[in-house]
Structures are given as structure tokens and as C-alpha cells.
Design an enzyme around this catalytic site. Structure first.
Site, PDB file in Angstrom:
ATOM      1  N   ASN A 327      20.532   1.761 -28.741  1.00  0.00           N
ATOM      2  CA  ASN A 327      21.689   1.176 -29.438  1.00  0.00           C
ATOM      3  C   ASN A 327      21.332  -0.254 -29.846  1.00  0.00           C
ATOM      4  O   ASN A 327      21.453  -1.176 -29.029  1.00  0.00           O
ATOM      5  CB  ASN A 327      22.924   1.115 -28.513  1.00  0.00           C
ATOM      6  CG  ASN A 327      23.680   2.416 -28.405  1.00  0.00           C
ATOM      7  OD1 ASN A 327      23.280   3.441 -28.945  1.00  0.00           O
ATOM      8  ND2 ASN A 327      24.792   2.384 -27.699  1.00  0.00           N
ATOM      9  N   SER A 373      21.000  16.372 -19.591  1.00  0.00           N
ATOM     10  CA  SER A 373      22.265  16.212 -18.888  1.00  0.00           C
ATOM     11  C   SER A 373      22.034  16.547 -17.419  1.00  0.00           C
ATOM     12  O   SER A 373      20.948  17.015 -17.039  1.00  0.00           O
ATOM     13  CB  SER A 373      23.330  17.136 -19.488  1.00  0.00           C
ATOM     14  OG  SER A 373      22.869  18.480 -19.524  1.00  0.00           O
ATOM     15  N   HIS A 396      18.389  10.722 -28.811  1.00  0.00           N
ATOM     16  CA  HIS A 396      18.487   9.865 -27.621  1.00  0.00           C
ATOM     17  C   HIS A 396      18.925  10.656 -26.404  1.00  0.00           C
ATOM     18  O   HIS A 396      19.079  10.088 -25.318  1.00  0.00           O
ATOM     19  CB  HIS A 396      19.441   8.698 -27.869  1.00  0.00           C
ATOM     20  CG  HIS A 396      20.890   8.984 -27.591  1.00  0.00           C
ATOM     21  ND1 HIS A 396      21.571  10.027 -28.175  1.00  0.00           N
ATOM     22  CD2 HIS A 396      21.781   8.357 -26.780  1.00  0.00           C
ATOM     23  CE1 HIS A 396      22.822  10.018 -27.739  1.00  0.00           C
ATOM     24  NE2 HIS A 396      22.979   9.027 -26.888  1.00  0.00           N
TER      25      HIS A 396
END
Length: 479
Positions: A327, A373, A396
Site C-alpha cells: 500500500n 488466508s 498481495h
């Protein structure tokens, strides 16, 4: 929005009213994309003088701009957009390699002990004070990793040669410190209190073991990686300091838009000319948040190292592989020109020989760190030369498939437990007694990371060096 597209197996150029967006994903996932991402792309393309916009396969709707976006302007006369940086400025990844093998941590009781020790050194409660209160926030904000005392650089060499400073995207982000005079005292205090903490949401620290990709085994060896090696992966950002920058300087950019008569169809899409006073102030303060973010991840790793030393003794080693962001916006050189490149939920993956690689990775290309995840694999990749088509941006992570609210409604705790293999010898240990507390972070909330990676490799953006299989996960913001 009804887009038309130019198709190939892993790439589409989608034509919209205001321009086109380049989408990297396979055919099935493309068909499943939320149509709102094209509405959002259309509004982003209304920003003046945009030169390129791309989506990675983990793309999903965000505020103002999708997560998974690369957006590019000319460096001279360009635009900076807080919306296309994201609110957690400098959020990113870090991986450390240990001298342990999977077999050393196979015992479930030992992994439970290790997670408990990590909690001793790494604050989990949302508002608990950081253990690094001896640091000077001014040094961190202005100097990044170069503002740390030597005791926090546990590499056994001088500070100038420390891998802590060389095996990172950048150790210090330079900016004009004059803007810091406008920061209220309470933000300095809050910033220091949260330094070296994970935060909530999808931030984590995970203990993993590596499976080396056969096609990149030689490269993995150069990076010091081997099959079964235990690694530590960290995902966090700039915490309170970045939130302050985002809140105050996004509002400032919005006022500049009003003053200059700028805007799009989305009032939440905020931007300002790079050469405007507001644009310059945002870029300066964004750099300060990038300094805080890289130090925050470094200190999280420092705390985790202390926990491992407690359990495994003084012979334990935990060397940094790499630290990078997903980011941010900054100057880059592509195709003989200078550009201002935004990445929101997108990872830079430079190939071997690219001049923007850190010196230690110039020959090979740097590691690109992609989390999965909870309960699924993560990946360590390396960029390919053909990734230049997307300004060397890749995914990402897995990318959310459904919202937190929807996940809590659709996924049961039992289903989450099954994904973590609870009750088996392969259980992924988690630091929460009740999985219901973090149900919105279950694997069912995310896209299939293996398919995401397959699209990245299929499109020729990057290749896999290692698959990282989870052993234990530590999530912050415990209730």
C-alpha cells in the site's frame, strides 16, 4: 458498467467509457469478478492524465479504489491519490528464515508453548502498550530502520552492514521533516504506543514451513531456503501513525480538489496534483508512515525472535529474507521514463537484473511475499521480465471473496475448525481460544490463493520459489 474486453487465458484489456483497465486473471475468475470493480475503474480513469491502470487477480472492491490496483501517472505533472494508496499506508509483508526444520516443531504441545511465548512479547490486545517504549518516535518517523538503536538490529554485524537494513525494499524513506511540526503531541504518543504491534483485521504473524518449487530450487538455495525449513511471515502496517496521516492528509487533498475544481463521479475518490501544496504535504507524510510501517514489522519480528529463543535456546537463528509493502506510491523508472506508481493491495515483483532491486538481490530479483488466508498456503515468488507490462505488480494475497459480515453469516465455527485441521496432528495452532472471535478471517472469506498464484504465473508476471505451509498463526486485537 458494461465493459468490453480483449481476451487471453490470463489477461484482459477491458474497455470502459473513460479508458481501459488491464485485468490479470484466468477466465473463470474473470467471469466471477464483482461487476462493481469496473464501475470503480471507470471512476478512477476519470482522474486527469492517468497513464495506466491494472488489476491483479485478487482484486476486490475497496473505498474509492479496488484493492489489487496499480495506477500510474507521469512523475512530472502527475497525481497522488490517498485513495489509491489506502488507509493503512505502508502495509506489507516480512519473512524471516530460521535454522529449524518442520520436524523440530511438529509436536502440537511445543507449538502451543511457542504461541504462548509470542504472546508474552507481542501485545495482542487492541490498546495494550508496545514493549518498545524506550524508542524515540521522532527517530523512527524520520529515519525508519536507520533510527533504531543497535540493540534492535540482532544481526551480529555493524549497523551499516546489517541485513536488517539491506534485505528490505527500503530502510529509510526520505522526506522534508518540516511537515512534522504540524503533528499534534497525542499522535506522537499514540504512534509510539502501537509500535511493534500487529493490529486487527487480516494482520498476522504465522509460523510456516517451506516447500521449494523444483523449477526455482537453485534460486531458493541462493536465498538460503530449503525444504521443510521453518519460516516466520508477518503482515502489518503503519498502525496509529499511518491512520493519522491518512485521515488528516486525505481531508487536505479533498479540500484541494474543491479549490482546483477537480473531481470524479465518486466523492470518496480523493487525489491532488503532485506539485500542489496539498499533494506535496501528503507525499511527505506518506513517507513518514512508510518509515513507521517497516520499523513496525521489524519490531514484531524482533519480539517473535525473543519468543523462539526462550523455547529453543541461544543457538536459534531467525534471519530476514525480505520486507516489502503493498500500500504505497512512489517514483519508479520504467521503459526509460520516470513514473509515479500507486499500488493498493498490489506487490512489486522485480526480476533478476532490474536496477531497482536492493543490491543484495540485484543478481536474482528480490523475494515477493504473498500471504494466503488462515489455514492455506502462502507463497514466496520472484518477478519475471514480462511483468513489466503491469509495472512489475502482482497480487498481495488471496483477496476477499465476501465481506466480514457475510462471512459470519455463512461460515460456521465448525467449518473454520475443519479448515485449520483442528483435532489432527496437522492442526494449525491459533492464539484465540474461540475461533468465533476471528471467524471473519476464516479461509472461506477469501478467494482460492492457489488459483490466484496460478493466474500470476500464467500471465508471466512472476514465478513461485516456495510454498509456505502454515503451522501456527498469531492474530492481534484479542477480545
Amino acid at each position: 458498467m458494461n465493459p468490453t474486453s480483449t481476451n487471453s487465458s490470463f489477461y484482459r484489456q477491458v474497455q470502459l467509457a473513460s479508458g481501459h483497465v488491464h485485468v490479470y486473471t484466468d477466465e473463470e475468475m474473470f467471469a466471477q469478478l464483482d461487476p462493481r470493480i469496473f464501475d470503480m475503474a471507470e471512476r478512477n480513469l476519470q482522474i486527469p492524465d492517468i497513464r495506466y491502470m491494472g488489476y491483479t487477480p485478487d482484486v476486490h472492491v475497496g473505498v474509492g479504489t479496488c484493492i489489487g490496483t496499480t495506477a500510474v501517472w507521469n512523475k512530472d505533472g502527475g497525481i497522488v491519490s490517498p485513495s489509491i494508496v489506502g488507509s493503512d499506508i505502508g502495509c506489507g509483508m516480512r519473512v524471516h528464515l530460521t535454522n529449524l526444520h518442520r520436524s523440530d516443531v511438529q509436536d502440537l504441545r511445543l507449538r502451543h508453548k511457542l504461541v504462548n511465548r509470542i504472546e508474552k512479547y507481542l501485545p495482542m490486545e487492541a490498546h495494550k502498550r508496545s514493549p518498545f517504549s524506550d524508542l524515540k518516535m521522532e527517530n523512527i518517523v524520520q529515519k525508519g530502520l536507520k533510527g533504531l538503536p543497535n540493540k534492535y538490529l540482532p544481526d551480529g554485524v555493524s549497523a551499516k552492514r546489517s541485513p536488517s537494513l539491506t534485505h528490505v525494499e527500503r530502510a529509510r524513506f526520505d522526506f522534508d521533516p518540516e511537515e512534522l511540526n504540524a503533528v499534534a503531541d497525542n499522535y506522537w504518543v499514540k504512534g509510539l504506543r502501537q509500535l511493534g504491534t500487529l493490529g486487527g483485521g487480516n494482520h498476522f504473524a504465522e509460523i510456516q514451513y517451506l516447500e521449494i518449487a523444483e523449477e526455482n530450487r537453485e534460486l531458493a538455495e541462493k536465498w538460503g531456503m530449503y525444504d521443510g525449513q521453518v519460516a516466520v511471515m508477518i503482515h502489518s502496517g503503519s498502525r496509529a501513525w499511518g491512520a493519522m496521516v491518512s485521515q488528516h492528509y486525505t481531508s487536505m487533498a479533498a479540500r484541494a480538489m474543491t479549490r482546483l475544481g477537480l473531481g470524479t463521479a465518486d466523492p470518496k475518490l480523493i487525489f491532488a496534483p503532485l506539485d500542489s501544496p496539498e499533494g506535496e504535504r501528503y507525499v511527505n507524510m506518506m513517507a513518514s508512515a512508510l518509515n513507521v510501517a517497516v520499523v513496525n514489522r521489524h519490531l514484531i519480528a524482533f519480539a517473535i525472535r525473543e519468543a523462539f529463543l526462550d523455547v529453543f535456546g541461544s543457538k536459534f537463528e531467525m534471519k530476514i529474507l525480505y520486507d516489502l509493502m503493498h500500500n504505497y506510491a512512489w517514483d519508479e523508472h520504467h521503459g526509460g521514463q520516470d513514473w509515479f506508481v500507486h499500488r493498493k493491495g498490489a506487490t512489486r515483483a522485480l526480476p533478476a537484473g532490474h536496477l531497482d532491486n536492493p543490491d543484495v538481490y540485484r543478481e536474482t530479483g528480490h523475494p515477493a511475499l504473498i500471504p494466503g488466508s488462515m489455514g492455506t498456503s502462502s507463497y514466496i515468488m520472484v518477478g519475471e521480465p514480462s511483468g513489466a507490462d503491469n509495472y512489475h505488480s502482482i497480487c498481495h494475497g488471496a483477496g476477499r471473496a465476501r465481506s466480514r459480515t457475510a462471512t459470519k453469516k455463512l461460515v460456521t465455527v465448525d467449518e473454520f475448525a475443519a479448515a485449520l485441521k483442528v483435532g489432527t496432528e496437522e492442526e494449525v495452532i491459533v492464539n484465540h481460544n474461540s475461533l468465533g472471535v476471528i471467524l471473519d478471517e476464516s479461509p472461506q472469506a477469501y478467494k482460492d490463493v492457489d488459483r490466484i498464484i496460478n493466474s500470476v504465473t500464467g500471465a508471466g508476471l512472476a514465478s513461485v520459489v516456495a510454498k509456505c505451509k502454515p503451522l501456527a498463526a498469531v492474530k492481534g486485537a484479542k477480545s
